[in-house]
Design a protein around this motif. Sequence first.
Motif, PDB file in Angstrom:
ATOM      1  N   TYR B 269       0.666  -1.178   0.020  1.00 12.45           N
ATOM      2  CA  TYR B 269       0.041   0.080  -0.032  1.00 12.45           C
ATOM      3  C   TYR B 269       0.866   1.342  -0.111  1.00 12.45           C
ATOM      4  CZ  TYR B 269      -3.513  -3.212   1.409  1.00 12.45           C
ATOM      5  OH  TYR B 269      -4.431  -4.574   1.499  1.00 12.45           O
ATOM      6  N   GLY B 270      -0.114   2.467  -0.297  1.00 12.67           N
ATOM      7  CA  GLY B 270       0.899   3.707  -0.141  1.00 12.67           C
ATOM      8  C   GLY B 270       0.739   4.275  -1.401  1.00 12.67           C
ATOM      9  N   HIS B 526      -2.188   1.447  10.761  1.00 10.62           N
ATOM     10  CA  HIS B 526      -1.331   1.205   9.336  1.00 10.62           C
ATOM     11  C   HIS B 526       0.162   1.275   9.746  1.00 10.62           C
ATOM     12  CE1 HIS B 526      -4.721   1.821   6.389  1.00 10.62           C
ATOM     13  NE2 HIS B 526      -5.385   2.138   7.750  1.00 10.62           N
ATOM     14  N   ASP B 527       0.568   2.207  10.512  1.00  7.68           N
ATOM     15  CA  ASP B 527       1.939   2.508  10.987  1.00  7.68           C
ATOM     16  C   ASP B 527       2.398   1.101  11.669  1.00  7.68           C
ATOM     17  OD1 ASP B 527       1.742   4.887   9.896  1.00  7.68           O
ATOM     18  OD2 ASP B 527       1.370   5.753  11.915  1.00  7.68           O
ATOM     19  N   LYS B 530       2.999  -1.582   9.024  1.00 12.36           N
ATOM     20  CA  LYS B 530       4.127  -1.237   8.224  1.00 12.36           C
ATOM     21  C   LYS B 530       5.440  -1.799   8.942  1.00 12.36           C
ATOM     22  CE  LYS B 530       2.327   2.636   5.872  1.00 12.36           C
ATOM     23  NZ  LYS B 530       1.999   4.083   6.150  1.00 12.36           N
TER      24      LYS B 530
END
Lengths: 664, 664
Positions: B269-270, B526-527, B530
């Motif tokens: 993602y990103g 999300h972080d 990640k």
Amino acid sequence: MKHIVIIFLFISSVLNAQHLLPQPKELNLHEGKFKIANNIKVRVTRPSLKLNKYTERFIQRLEYSSGVYFQHHKIQDTISSYEIVINTNSTTENIHIETNESYAISVTSNKVIITAENNIGAYRALETLLQLITTSKNGPFFNNCSIVDEPRFKWRGLLIDVCRHWIPPHIIKRNIDAMAAVKMNVLHLHLTEDQGFRIESKKFPKLHELGNNGNYFTQEDIKGIIQYANDRGIRVVPEFDIPGHITSWLVGYPKLASANRNYEIATKYGVFKASLNPTEEYSYQFLDTLLTEMCQLFPDAYFHIGGDENNGSDWNQNKKIQKFMTKMELKNNHELQAYFNKRILPILIRNKKIMIGWDEIYDSNMPNSIAIQSWRGKESMIHAAKNGFPSLLSNGYYLDKVYKIEDYYENDPLPQGIDLTESQQKMILGGEATMWSEIVDQTTIESRIWPSALAIAERLWSSSENCDTKNFYVKVPFISNKLQEFGLTHINYQEALLGLISNNSSVQTWKPFIKALEPIRGYKRHDFLKKTLKYSTITPLNRIADACYVESFTARKFNTLIHKNCKKAGFCQYRNDIKYWLAKWAKSAENFQRISYKSTALSEAHELALKVQEICELAWRKVNSPSELTDRENQRAKKLISEIDTYQLDIRFAPIDGIKILFN
Amino acid sequence: MKHIVIIFLFISSVLNAQHLLPQPKELNLHEGKFKIANNIKVRVTRPSLKLNKYTERFIQRLEYSSGVYFQHHKIQDTISSYEIVINTNSTTENIHIETNESYAISVTSNKVIITAENNIGAYRALETLLQLITTSKNGPFFNNCSIVDEPRFKWRGLLIDVCRHWIPPHIIKRNIDAMAAVKMNVLHLHLTEDQGFRIESKKFPKLHELGNNGNYFTQEDIKGIIQYANDRGIRVVPEFDIPGHITSWLVGYPKLASANRNYEIATKYGVFKASLNPTEEYSYQFLDTLLTEMCQLFPDAYFHIGGDENNGSDWNQNKKIQKFMTKMELKNNHELQAYFNKRILPILIRNKKIMIGWDEIYDSNMPNSIAIQSWRGKESMIHAAKNGFPSLLSNGYYLDKVYKIEDYYENDPLPQGIDLTESQQKMILGGEATMWSEIVDQTTIESRIWPSALAIAERLWSSSENCDTKNFYVKVPFISNKLQEFGLTHINYQEALLGLISNNSSVQTWKPFIKALEPIRGYKRHDFLKKTLKYSTITPLNRIADACYVESFTARKFNTLIHKNCKKAGFCQYRNDIKYWLAKWAKSAENFQRISYKSTALSEAHELALKVQEICELAWRKVNSPSELTDRENQRAKKLISEIDTYQLDIRFAPIDGIKILFN
């Protein structure tokens, strides 16, 4: 809180056992384990599109179930020192009835080796492997073992009636997933009924345009379902039920009928008069075109023509039909139906199909290439087999009858001592669970299929010496829970339904009471609904009976506990455990009374809840101190037990069987 | 058991209030009631296919929800002395942005009269009526009342991203049902992304054939969704996100790209580099054909072109693009994107569409016929409105950020004191809840949409003076529960997921602990993912954070209880209630520890459970007898609170906010 801990430890202790369902033919556990670590690799020695697809899904499911994040999601083609290997000799694009489904698994500390003749056997092995996942404080693993496995019967089916209530493709598909997980291999779609024609016909579009309430499978839907099933090693057998059960056909094509009548889609249930006219050539031309269209759509070799419950009264009333029978020397309606079937047979043969139908299509004048599905009794199966007809057992596997699961389990198609020679026994192809949908809808159907169908899955796969009722019941909660992986709602629909009918009224406080209830068995609930005049396709299925699981496992445990540990008149061992449940049911039945006015469905059980509370309180005191109860109280208890036992409703408080013993 | 009763009574007492969501503009309750009896009749004064269809569904739902078996299921055309009447002036075949949605309801003891300009207003009224069902010991009824209602904003949307994770049609449809139930009127389908092109293109089939993992909407699916939405008075706005977020397009059509690269469907993602080449005529020819195809498929007047997060780095690296910019005097990538958008605009205009896009498409050189959807901040919405551009608010409505529901609720597009004139305020069309699907899948997505979107539904429909946070929280559990009628799994997915990750390990004994947890908010999760390097389309979403509801209502109640009733250092009123919860959490956290080894997901929370047990036990003693704790124990408690508060995981024990107060 003490009791919760006891129960908890009980559950834990069995967790690390192997819960394989169906039970494999041979299973030998060895010392050591294969750790499911994040660097696991999966290799396929003879890759094929089909096997790779299944294996890729296996990798995802193994990751999901083990909770380990994998480094490698792709199938490997080089040997690794720590891997799962899948060895096959061949690829079977389309499973058929003779497909070899056998496999072997060897688990050692650094290698899992699956060996199978073909991809279908490999699918079965991968499902076994997923059931082998065990967890420990050191992470998930497979216990070292060797497994050799193959099915006892080659036809292990599930019939879903999508007509009485519409069941959409996404629900069919997740049930296919569940079937594959327990090695069932035939999905029988009952596609046409008095209440609905549920498949698109491009040849006769008025069948699906006028023959249902707007819900039907398009041919694209059907192709999608067949593909989905095929990808999982499952055949799809369609049923077009003729000559009876065809009211919905006649809305668009009244010319097919044996009687001139204004036909509307049936909304009530039962056996109707409507029947195809077997004396008109139009009928055969129509069926030739329609069945040819459908034979081309469904690739499987078997094609089901129903044939059940042809009422015959429209034939009796039709003079032309009566004349025809005289002319053709057909003595009765059975012979006329046999004539009809003999006219249908060449259509199927031309389409390279094997005809299959219910008991009623059996006729000694029919060639024994046709197969018989026995619903009325095991005798018809035996009779067919003796006469060289292949046959299937469905009698005793009716899921809509909500039998106790052990009743399904103990229904062996070929029990010891059956009056069939060895070669006659080979005519028994297997069996099919049947899910008729008069009183299930999209919300509730899965709770009637699962876990009940697990019993039939194991019975039809495992050898009879590997089938053990007690052991089966230990496995069921775990396997049933695992099926939720596919999105099945057979467990958690209950909470939603109770929330809806109670307007969100603190369900947890009265749920134990509901969890001790069971729907009444057999077709008693149908009778109950008929009496209320609410027994049709539009009756809301949101009563307590709908929210009950088919079998209350807590009640089963409680009844067993009492049976084993209580002498007469309430003298028991494990008194605290027994009292724990009695107190729980008394309290939750009391809580239930407070919210029972929230809906009609709930209020009907108000009186039952009152009685349950009282009997549980009395039973609690009886177990606590057997001689404390007065004669009058003992009498009162017996009266309550009898009242609860014969309660005029469509639900039953299942622990009453155990409580009864306390007062004997 | 005493406490359960207290809580129970609390819930009962509010049950008979009217839980209408969104709150109507005017509601006046009167004496008396309209009984929902089995002889109820429903009449439509100006029948139309559309209104009749909605009304027939209403009759079924009223029957289902009231639990009464009706005698009459058909719409009547003659006046009856006891009936529900639906009066409309006109039929709107397709809802559009200016459609009048207002309605009035008058309930008297023998008549319910609905009055609306058109069928859409009638739909809204019928949903209100279903929420008005009240139950009593004498059966269900509507309280006599008069309601006058209309929406504050005309665009009340929900965006569903079907790209990062595939969301199939049947899930989209049941969410449409839920939207209609709370009067939302726009479904925004985010159809294309780096991770997937999710719609069939007959013009460029490689888009859907190569641009996803096998899951996409066929055009038949889309027509079905549009029809389903239209039948419920909901518009469907498609989004084709250009020129960024297009990696999946380039797998089949690499010629569209700004950089020569081997394109594969994104799994991470990103924001990616991939971008359409705005300097090649091929791009415009391609988009002309594709967008024309899609404009014809989607009947709504609005067409969303995305436009967000175009990274620009591929433009910077492409010399031909740089030359083009110099030649055309485009100073930066924003101007190049504006140039691109200006080339797209005539294509949409030719197809009679209004262009809408994210913040980034705003450009003072664009005509203010285009609409802006504001995601980066309210300022862009205000800026657009000041410059005469219609705009929508999505900033603050990001459901994937799992904010507290009150945060969504209190985000008013036009709060008092906003720096916009009255006519500028009219440019604010409304808003949209956005459900981006990076870390939700089919299993969990509904738990992120509902009940959170209820906040946005009420905020955008009801006048600001009718929005009250406290009252809203009272209504939410009831309305959220009712949404299960459509098969939504936002509540009962939790039980299934916990069963799966714990291998069926006595979930009830540790569920209270889970129910007190919340996922960490904003994009912190999300972080977190990640950091673990597991943040991709194939990461299994079966952690505890996935099983947590967005907001713990028990924790909220507990924290409020403490906030209101506890003075410093644990001196509290309602001590028993507070102790009840503390004991429950301590015990269930202890139970959790015993099964936490069942999966990686559970074991990660083992340490948290230890700390929770200890702090709850200390807090229980503190409330029980504030001065009993030693200094050391008080210090220990403070340390635990701080550790729990800053626990390095993607979940949070929400009652810690209340417990903190006890030790201040």
